[in-house]
Design an enzyme around this catalytic site. Structure first.
Site, PDB file in Angstrom:
ATOM      1  N   CYS A  88      41.450 -13.380 -44.731  1.00 21.25           N
ATOM      2  CA  CYS A  88      42.336 -14.239 -45.522  1.00 21.25           C
ATOM      3  C   CYS A  88      42.550 -15.063 -43.916  1.00 21.25           C
ATOM      4  CB  CYS A  88      43.043 -13.693 -45.269  1.00 21.25           C
ATOM      5  SG  CYS A  88      45.013 -14.363 -46.163  1.00 21.25           S
ATOM      6  N   GLY A  89      42.605 -15.820 -43.695  1.00 16.75           N
ATOM      7  CA  GLY A  89      42.763 -17.190 -42.505  1.00 16.75           C
ATOM      8  C   GLY A  89      44.428 -17.263 -42.520  1.00 16.75           C
ATOM      9  N   ASN A  90      45.367 -17.717 -43.462  1.00 15.54           N
ATOM     10  CA  ASN A  90      46.632 -17.541 -42.553  1.00 15.54           C
ATOM     11  C   ASN A  90      46.721 -16.185 -42.450  1.00 15.54           C
ATOM     12  OD1 ASN A  90      46.856 -20.375 -43.215  1.00 15.54           O
ATOM     13  ND2 ASN A  90      47.471 -19.875 -45.958  1.00 15.54           N
ATOM     14  N   ASN A 198      37.414 -17.863 -55.575  1.00 10.12           N
ATOM     15  CA  ASN A 198      38.128 -18.842 -55.898  1.00 10.12           C
ATOM     16  C   ASN A 198      38.116 -19.626 -56.220  1.00 10.12           C
ATOM     17  OD1 ASN A 198      40.621 -17.092 -53.387  1.00 10.12           O
ATOM     18  ND2 ASN A 198      38.528 -16.796 -52.584  1.00 10.12           N
ATOM     19  N   GLU A 215      43.655 -18.244 -56.107  1.00 12.65           N
ATOM     20  CA  GLU A 215      42.844 -17.373 -55.483  1.00 12.65           C
ATOM     21  C   GLU A 215      42.747 -16.373 -55.754  1.00 12.65           C
ATOM     22  OE1 GLU A 215      44.366 -16.443 -51.664  1.00 12.65           O
ATOM     23  OE2 GLU A 215      45.649 -17.768 -50.785  1.00 12.65           O
ATOM     24  N   ARG A 216      41.926 -15.717 -55.803  1.00 14.39           N
ATOM     25  CA  ARG A 216      41.014 -14.347 -56.709  1.00 14.39           C
ATOM     26  C   ARG A 216      42.281 -13.423 -56.052  1.00 14.39           C
ATOM     27  NH1 ARG A 216      36.074 -12.019 -54.308  1.00 14.39           N
ATOM     28  NH2 ARG A 216      37.224 -12.381 -52.835  1.00 14.39           N
ATOM     29  N   CYS A 225      46.099 -22.073 -48.750  1.00 13.87           N
ATOM     30  CA  CYS A 225      45.434 -20.750 -48.228  1.00 13.87           C
ATOM     31  C   CYS A 225      44.382 -21.131 -47.178  1.00 13.87           C
ATOM     32  CB  CYS A 225      44.356 -20.582 -49.881  1.00 13.87           C
ATOM     33  SG  CYS A 225      42.997 -19.443 -49.625  1.00 13.87           S
ATOM     34  N   GLY A 226      44.114 -20.579 -46.314  1.00 14.70           N
ATOM     35  CA  GLY A 226      43.232 -21.238 -44.984  1.00 14.70           C
ATOM     36  C   GLY A 226      42.139 -20.919 -45.574  1.00 14.70           C
ATOM     37  N   THR A 227      40.729 -19.596 -45.621  1.00 11.51           N
ATOM     38  CA  THR A 227      39.321 -19.842 -46.203  1.00 11.51           C
ATOM     39  C   THR A 227      39.442 -21.149 -47.009  1.00 11.51           C
ATOM     40  OG1 THR A 227      40.137 -18.059 -48.075  1.00 11.51           O
ATOM     41  CG2 THR A 227      39.496 -17.488 -45.610  1.00 11.51           C
TER      42      THR A 227
END
EC number: 5.1.1.7
Length: 288
Positions: A88-90, A198, A215-216, A225-227
């Protein structure tokens, strides 16, 4: 007979509106999936009285190993449905800010199920390495042997990429015109994605891209969502829309800056905010 309620301290952080309950992993939480499902609920979950937000996009259980230089944080993100997300990027950016508040370090290594990620902090801004995006079917993963690039899946033309977690990215005329809550679930559960995906839609703007992501694990749209932002730029680059430059991606919660160089780590840059702190019961009291 008196039952003593067990509580743990927590903090609430968000990165461009992607918000998380943060718990130090040194505090025992016997049932992490139940804890996450309870307190992330957008109707009955943890409440921020100042902003009136309820719930969260996940719980970050963070284990700080401060004896390392730079310090390391083992990050486990338990999502609202009780599942664990590989990346999770964020969340990683919030984990880095949490670690700096304890160590003073401006560089933090974050251990995730998707690998170790390096984060650099500058004021309230955090830049995190996001790995090398992959279109390979075994990495996404896909239930086939060829990459999925610009193909129709359940009504949208999507490209599949792994940015630590799988994303199906669709470029559309305007993200505002997409009824994401209805179009995303069939793609999210499509047979083509054996572990689910996602679903991210993006539209070009004068200075980058706008983004929305279903998001899944959250099973709904998040404010950021960062990714997904990295996935937008990775796919845009594959389609020849951008090069190696840093690109602005704007989910509903704010602006993120993404760079996807050739065969090098992608980077995700943006602000992190620490909202508030409090105490939560480790075993949530069931509703009467």
């Amino acid at each position: 007979m008196t039952h003593h309620r067990q509580t743990v301290p927590f903090e609430k952080y968000h990165g461009t509106g992607n918000d998380f309950v943060v718990v130090d992993a040194d505090y025992p939480v016997p049932n992490r999936p139940v804890f996450a499902t309870t307190y992330c609920d957008r109707t009955t979950g943890v409440v921020d009285s100042s902003s009136e937000t309820v719930g969260a996009d996940g719980v970050l259980f963070l284990a700080l190993e401060s004896s390392y230089d730079p310090p390391r944080v083992v990050m486990t993100l338990v999502q609202p449905d009780g599942s664990v997300a590989a990346m999770c990027g964020n969340g990683a950016r919030c984990a880095a800010a949490w670690a700096r508040n304890r160590t003073g370090a401006d560089v933090v290594m974050i251990d995730t199920p998707a690998g170790t990620r390096r984060a650099v902090l500058d004021g309230d801004e955090v830049t995190v390495e996001m790995g090398v995006p992959s279109f390979e079917p075994r990495d996404v993963p896909l239930a086939r042997d060829e990459p999925l690039v610009e193909e129709r899946v359940e009504g949208l033309t999507v490209t599949a990429v792994d940015t630590g977690v799988p994303h199906a990215v669709a470029f559309v005329e305007s993200v505002d015109d997409v009824d994401l809550e209805s179009v995303a679930p069939p793609i999210r559960h499509a047979d083509l994605f054996p572990r689910g995906t996602n679903v991210t839609v993006a539209s070009e703007t004068e200075d980058g891209f706008r983004q929305r992501t279903f998001e899944r694990g959250v099973e709904g749209e998040t404010r950021s969502c960062g990714t997904g932002a990295v996935a937008v730029v990775a796919v845009a680059k594959r389609l020849g829309l951008v090069g190696d430059e840093e690109v602005r991606v704007s989910p509903p919660g704010g602006d993120l800056m993404i760079r996807v160089p050739d065969r090098e780590e992608a980077t995700l840059r943006g602000p992190v905010v620490r909202d508030f702190e409090g105490e939560l019961e480790t075993v949530p009291t069931p509703e009467p």
